[in-house]
Design an enzyme around this catalytic site. Structure first.
Site, PDB file in Angstrom:
ATOM      1  N   LYS A  29      48.253 -51.608  17.476  1.00  0.00           N
ATOM      2  CA  LYS A  29      47.245 -50.586  17.190  1.00  0.00           C
ATOM      3  C   LYS A  29      47.267 -50.156  15.720  1.00  0.00           C
ATOM      4  O   LYS A  29      46.207 -49.922  15.134  1.00  0.00           O
ATOM      5  CB  LYS A  29      47.427 -49.367  18.101  1.00  0.00           C
ATOM      6  CG  LYS A  29      48.708 -48.587  17.900  1.00  0.00           C
ATOM      7  CD  LYS A  29      48.782 -47.417  18.870  1.00  0.00           C
ATOM      8  CE  LYS A  29      50.055 -46.630  18.681  1.00  0.00           C
ATOM      9  NZ  LYS A  29      50.152 -45.961  17.388  1.00  0.00           N
ATOM     10  N   THR A  30      48.464 -50.044  15.117  1.00  0.00           N
ATOM     11  CA  THR A  30      48.522 -49.647  13.707  1.00  0.00           C
ATOM     12  C   THR A  30      47.836 -50.694  12.835  1.00  0.00           C
ATOM     13  O   THR A  30      47.121 -50.362  11.884  1.00  0.00           O
ATOM     14  CB  THR A  30      49.980 -49.450  13.255  1.00  0.00           C
ATOM     15  OG1 THR A  30      50.606 -48.493  14.115  1.00  0.00           O
ATOM     16  CG2 THR A  30      50.044 -48.953  11.819  1.00  0.00           C
ATOM     17  N   ASP A 212      44.932 -41.667  15.562  1.00  0.00           N
ATOM     18  CA  ASP A 212      45.966 -42.438  16.255  1.00  0.00           C
ATOM     19  C   ASP A 212      46.574 -41.575  17.363  1.00  0.00           C
ATOM     20  O   ASP A 212      46.612 -40.351  17.254  1.00  0.00           O
ATOM     21  CB  ASP A 212      47.044 -42.856  15.248  1.00  0.00           C
ATOM     22  CG  ASP A 212      48.012 -43.870  15.817  1.00  0.00           C
ATOM     23  OD1 ASP A 212      47.703 -44.471  16.881  1.00  0.00           O
ATOM     24  OD2 ASP A 212      49.080 -44.081  15.210  1.00  0.00           O
ATOM     25  N   GLU A 213      47.049 -42.222  18.444  1.00  0.00           N
ATOM     26  CA  GLU A 213      47.701 -41.519  19.561  1.00  0.00           C
ATOM     27  C   GLU A 213      46.819 -40.386  20.098  1.00  0.00           C
ATOM     28  O   GLU A 213      47.272 -39.272  20.339  1.00  0.00           O
ATOM     29  CB  GLU A 213      49.060 -40.947  19.115  1.00  0.00           C
ATOM     30  CG  GLU A 213      50.025 -41.955  18.521  1.00  0.00           C
ATOM     31  CD  GLU A 213      50.663 -42.872  19.555  1.00  0.00           C
ATOM     32  OE1 GLU A 213      50.216 -42.877  20.723  1.00  0.00           O
ATOM     33  OE2 GLU A 213      51.608 -43.596  19.199  1.00  0.00           O
ATOM     34  N   GLN A 243      50.759 -43.730  27.990  1.00  0.00           N
ATOM     35  CA  GLN A 243      51.872 -43.214  27.192  1.00  0.00           C
ATOM     36  C   GLN A 243      51.686 -41.742  26.846  1.00  0.00           C
ATOM     37  O   GLN A 243      52.247 -41.252  25.864  1.00  0.00           O
ATOM     38  CB  GLN A 243      52.015 -44.042  25.905  1.00  0.00           C
ATOM     39  CG  GLN A 243      52.416 -45.491  26.164  1.00  0.00           C
ATOM     40  CD  GLN A 243      52.774 -46.225  24.885  1.00  0.00           C
ATOM     41  OE1 GLN A 243      53.828 -46.006  24.283  1.00  0.00           O
ATOM     42  NE2 GLN A 243      51.890 -47.113  24.450  1.00  0.00           N
ATOM     43  N   ARG A 590      59.927 -50.172  25.458  1.00  0.00           N
ATOM     44  CA  ARG A 590      60.629 -50.200  24.160  1.00  0.00           C
ATOM     45  C   ARG A 590      61.438 -51.487  24.028  1.00  0.00           C
ATOM     46  O   ARG A 590      61.861 -51.848  22.926  1.00  0.00           O
ATOM     47  CB  ARG A 590      61.610 -49.019  24.015  1.00  0.00           C
ATOM     48  CG  ARG A 590      61.044 -47.610  24.055  1.00  0.00           C
ATOM     49  CD  ARG A 590      59.864 -47.408  23.195  1.00  0.00           C
ATOM     50  NE  ARG A 590      58.627 -47.605  23.956  1.00  0.00           N
ATOM     51  CZ  ARG A 590      57.431 -47.780  23.426  1.00  0.00           C
ATOM     52  NH1 ARG A 590      57.281 -47.825  22.129  1.00  0.00           N
ATOM     53  NH2 ARG A 590      56.363 -47.929  24.189  1.00  0.00           N
TER      54      ARG A 590
END
Length: 657
Positions: A29-30, A212-213, A243, A590
C-alpha cells in the site's frame, strides 16, 4: 507503472473522484501511495504543493517522504505535504489561529499536562475517576463535539458531568493559549464546517488528499477528510478493515461504510496479492478473519512457497512458555543464520513480557522491549521543552510551573499557590503575574528573589529568539536555565551526566535545519509519539500486538493464546470479539516465514492454580496448516536432529573463538 500488479496500477491511474483502496496486509500500500503521488505530479494533474498525504504515525510519514525523495527528482516534490493528521491540524491552526480564538505561539498540552488540569478541576477525586473523566472528554473531542454539543448529546449523569468538566477544561486551555492533541483535529473541523471562506481557501490549498490507514480514523478525522475534499471527493483512502484494532482509542471502522454512503461514486479497488508472508500463513489468516462479517471480502494470496507448518505449543505455564520460546530463538539464530532482529515475540498485555525477558536474559539473547521510557518522556527533555514552550508562549501556565521548578529556585509549593491566587484575581497568566512588583512583594523574600532571577533568564531567552536559530536557542536555554548544572549535581558520576546531557544534545540536533520558530518546532515535537524513536537494532523485539501493525519479521511468536487473554476477557464482556480476532489476524500476518502460537495449561491467580482453555482462535485456523507438539513424530525427529547439529556447531564455534 509496469512494475505494479493490475489492481495497484488501477489505483495509481485513478485520478478523479473518490477512491477507496482496500489494501490487505503486505500488499504494497505504501508503494501505491508513493507511485500515485508521483503519477499526479508527473502527469501535470496537480503540482506537489497541492497534494497532501496523511498518515497515522511520524515513522510512516518519514518513510514515505524518503521514498518520495527518491521517486520525484529535482524540485518536482517541492511543497508536498506528507504528515500525520495531528501535524496537519497543527499547520492549519498555526495559519488560522485567529479563527480558533488562539494567539500566535500557542502551546500543545501533552497527556501529562492535560491529566494535571483535569485532576486540578476535580479536587479530591480518586485517580480512576480522573482518568475516566479524561477519557470521556477525549471521546467527546474525537467525536468532533464542542462542550455545548457534548452536553446536549449526554445520555447519562456521568456524561453530563464530563461535558460540564469539558467546558471548564476548555476555558482553562483558552486562558493558557493552549490546545491539547484532540483539539488539533476538533478545532480545524469546527472552523471548516462553519467558515465557507476558510474552507474554500483550504480546498484550493489542498487539491488532492491521500489518507493511509483510513480504517483507523475517528469521527473527527473523517469529518476533516470530508471538509477538505468537499463534494467532489478528490481523495484516495487506503486501508484494511481487517486491521482495524484501535476502537479503544476512538477509531471507527464504520467510516469505510459511511464513505460509500457519503460518496455514491466511490470506486473500490482491492489489493490482495501479499508480498510478505508464506502462503501457509496467508491461508491461516484468511480462514481466521473469515469468521468476521465483511462489507468487502478479501482473500490474500502470495507467490511465495508454502513454508513450514505453523507451530502450536501447549505449555505448562508462562515460565515454561518463555523458556521454550527463548530456546527456539537461540536454536534458529544458529541453525538458520537468522539475525536477532528477524525475531519478534507478540503479546496481548505488557505484563506478559516479564517471564519472556527473564528467559531471554538467561540464554543471553539480546532483546528490545518496545514501549519503554520514550526519549521525549525523559525528565531533562521534558524540562527543556517546558522552558521552550514558556519562552514562546507567556500564557502557558503548565510550562511555567514546570520551568520555574526545573531546577528548584527557592520557589516552593506555597509560594506558587499564592502566585496562582494573585494571577486568578488579576486575570493574568502566572508568568506575567510573576513579573509584577506587586505580586513579588506579596511573596516571601526568598521566593520573590528566586522568581525575579527566573524572570531575568526568561527575558534574556526571549531577547535571543530573533537572533538565534532554534537549535542554538535550545543550547543557550540549557545553560542559562541551570538545567545542565542541575543535571551535573544530580548525577553521581561523569558517565551518567554525559548520558543524560546527550539527550539534550540530541534534542538540539532535532531542531537543526528545522523551519519555523522555536515555539513552532516545540509544538511539532509534542506530536511525536513514544514509538517514533523505538528502534530495536539487532535485537529480538518484544511488543504488544497493537504495536506490531505495519511491521514484519522472519519469525513471529504469539504468546498467551488462551481464552481470557487472546481474546481478552474484558473485550469478550464488552462484545468486542471481532476486534480481538482482527488483533490476532494482525499478529499472524507479521510473520514472513515462521509462525509460532503458544498457550498455557494453567496460571496462578491469588496463589492458586487456575486451568486455562486454549483460545477459540486456534480452532478457527485450518488444522491442516498447524503442527502441534507430538502430532507428527517424523517431523519432530527431524527437528530434534537439526537442533543437535546446531548445538554441535555452537560448541565448535566456542572452540574456534
Amino acid at each position: 507503472m509496469n512494475s505494479l500488479n493490475p489492481p495497484q496500477r488501477a489505483a495509481v491511474a485513478h485520478a478523479e473522484g473518490p477512491l477507496l483502496v482496500l489494501a490487505g496486509a503486505g500488499s504494497g500500500k505504501t508503494r501505491v501511495i508513493v507511485e500515485k503521488i508521483a503519477h499526479l505530479v508527473q502527469s501535470g494533474r496537480y503540482p506537489a504543493k497541492r497534494i497532501a498525504a496523511i498518515t497515522f504515525t511520524n515513522k510512516s510519514a518519514r518513510e514515505m517522504r524518503e521514498r518520495l525523495a527518491k521517486r520525484l527528482k529535482g524540485d518536482a516534490g517541492e511543497g508536498l505535504t506528507v504528515c500525520t493528521f495531528h501535524a496537519l491540524g497543527l499547520k492549519f491552526l498555526q495559519i488560522e489561529h485567529a479563527a480558533a480564538g488562539l494567539k500566535r505561539g500557542f502551546s500543545i498540552f501533552d497527556a501529562d499536562d492535560s491529566a494535571a488540569q483535569i485532576k486540578d478541576l476535580m479536587p479530591g477525586a480518586k485517580p480512576d475517576a480522573v482518568e475516566a473523566m479524561k477519557s470521556l472528554v477525549s471521546r467527546a473531542k474525537n467525536n468532533g463535539l464542542s462542550p455545548e454539543q457534548a452536553l446536549e448529546a449526554a445520555r447519562s449523569t456521568r456524561e453530563r458531568e464530563a461535558a460540564k468538566l469539558y467546558a471548564h477544561y476548555q476555558a482553562r486551555l483558552s486562558s493558557f493559549n493552549a490546545v491539547d492533541f484532540d483539539d488539533l483535529i476538533r478545532l480545524p473541523v469546527q472552523i471548516l464546517e462553519n467558515d465557507a471562506d476558510i474552507t474554500a481557501a483550504w480546498r484550493e490549498r489542498i487539491g488532492y488528499l491521500l489518507v493511509d490507514e483510513c480504517q483507523d480514523t475517528n469521527d473527527a478525522q473523517y469529518r476533516l477528510l470530508k471538509a477538505l475534499s468537499g463534494e467532489r471527493g478528490n481523495f484516495t483512502c487506503v486501508g484494511d478493515d481487517d486491521q482495524s484494532i484501535y476502537a479503544w482509542r476512538g477509531a471507527n471502522p464504520q467510516n469505510l461504510q459511511q464513505m460509500a454512503q457519503d460518496y455514491p461514486k466511490l470506486q473500490v479497488i482491492k489489493l490482495e496479492q501479499n508480498y510478505r508472508c508464506s502462503n501457509r500463513v496467508l491461508r491461516a489468516a484468511n480462514a481466521l478473519i473469515a469468521h468476521n462479517p465483511h462489507e468487502h471480502v478479501k482473500k490474500l494470496w502470495s507467490d511465495q512457497p508454502d513454508g513450514e507448518r505453523i507451530r502450536v505449543w501447549e505449555c505448562r505455564d508462562n515460565e515454561h512458555e518463555a523458556e521454550k520460546i527463548a530456546a527456539e530463538i537461540s536454536f534458529l539464530h544458529v541453525a538458520r543464520d537468522a539475525p536477532w532482529s528477524e525475531f519478534c515475540i507478540l503479546f496481548r498485555g505488557n505484563h506478559q513480557s516479564r517471564p519472556l525477558e527473564k528467559a531471554l536474559q538467561l540464554l543471553r539473547v539480546p532483546y528490545h522491549l518496545s514501549g519503554g521510557t520514550a526519549f521525549l518522556e525523559r525528565q531533562e527533555v521534558k524540562d527543556a521543552l517546558a522552558w521552550l514552550r514558556l519562552v514562546a508562549n507567556p500564557d502557558d501556565d503548565a510550562a511555567f510551573l514546570r520551568a520555574v521548578q526545573s531546577p528548584k529556585r527557592e520557589v516552593g509549593a506555597t509560594s506558587l499557590a499564592k502566585l496562582a491566587e494573585i494571577a486568578q484575581h488579576v486575570h493574568l497568566p502566572m508568568s506575567r503575574t510573576a513579573e509584577s512588583m506587586g505580586a513579588l512583594k506579596a511573596l516571601p523574600p526568598r521566593a520573590a528573589n528566586g522568581l525575579s532571577a527566573f524572570n531575568d533568564i526568561v527575558r534574556d531567552l526571549r531577547d535571543h529568539v530573533p537572533k538565534l536559530n532554534a537549535a542554538d536557542l535550545l543550547r543557550r536555554l540549557c545553560e542559562r536555565s541551570g538545567l545542565l548544572a542541575e543535571l551535573r549535581a544530580q548525577c553521581k558520576d561523569n558517565a551518567s551526566f554525559e548520558r543524560r546531557k546527550q539527550n539534550l544534545d540530541e534534542l538540539a540536533e532535532w531542531f537543526e535545519g528545522g523551519r519555523g520558530s522555536a515555539g513552532d518546532l516545540a509544538a511539532q515535537l509534542a506530536l511525536l509519539s513514544r514509538n517514533d524513536k523505538d528502534d530495536g537494532g539487532n535485537q529480538v523485539r518484544l511488543m504488544s500486538l497493537h504495536a506490531a501493525k505495519g511491521l514484519e519479521f522472519r519469525y513471529v511468536f504469539i504468546v498467551g493464546c488462551e481464552e481470557g487473554t487472546l481474546p481478552h476477557e474484558a473485550a469478550l464482556e464488552e462484545g468486542s470479539l471481532e476486534e480481538e480476532r482482527r488483533l490476532m489476524y494482525v499478529g499472524i500476518t507479521r510473520a514472513k516465514q515462521g509462525l509460532y502460537l503458544s498457550h498455557n495449561r494453567e496460571t496462578r491467580r491469588f496463589r492458586e492454580k487456575v486451568r486455562l482453555k486454549p483460545s477459540r482462535f486456534l480452532d478457527e485456523l485450518p488444522q491442516s496448516e498447524l503442527q502441534r507438539d507430538g502430532a507428527d513424530p517424523v517431523l519432530d525427529a527431524e527437528r530434534k536432529q537439526e537442533r543437535a547439529k546446531a548445538g554441535l556447531a555452537a560448541i565448535q564455534a566456542l572452540f574456534d573463538d
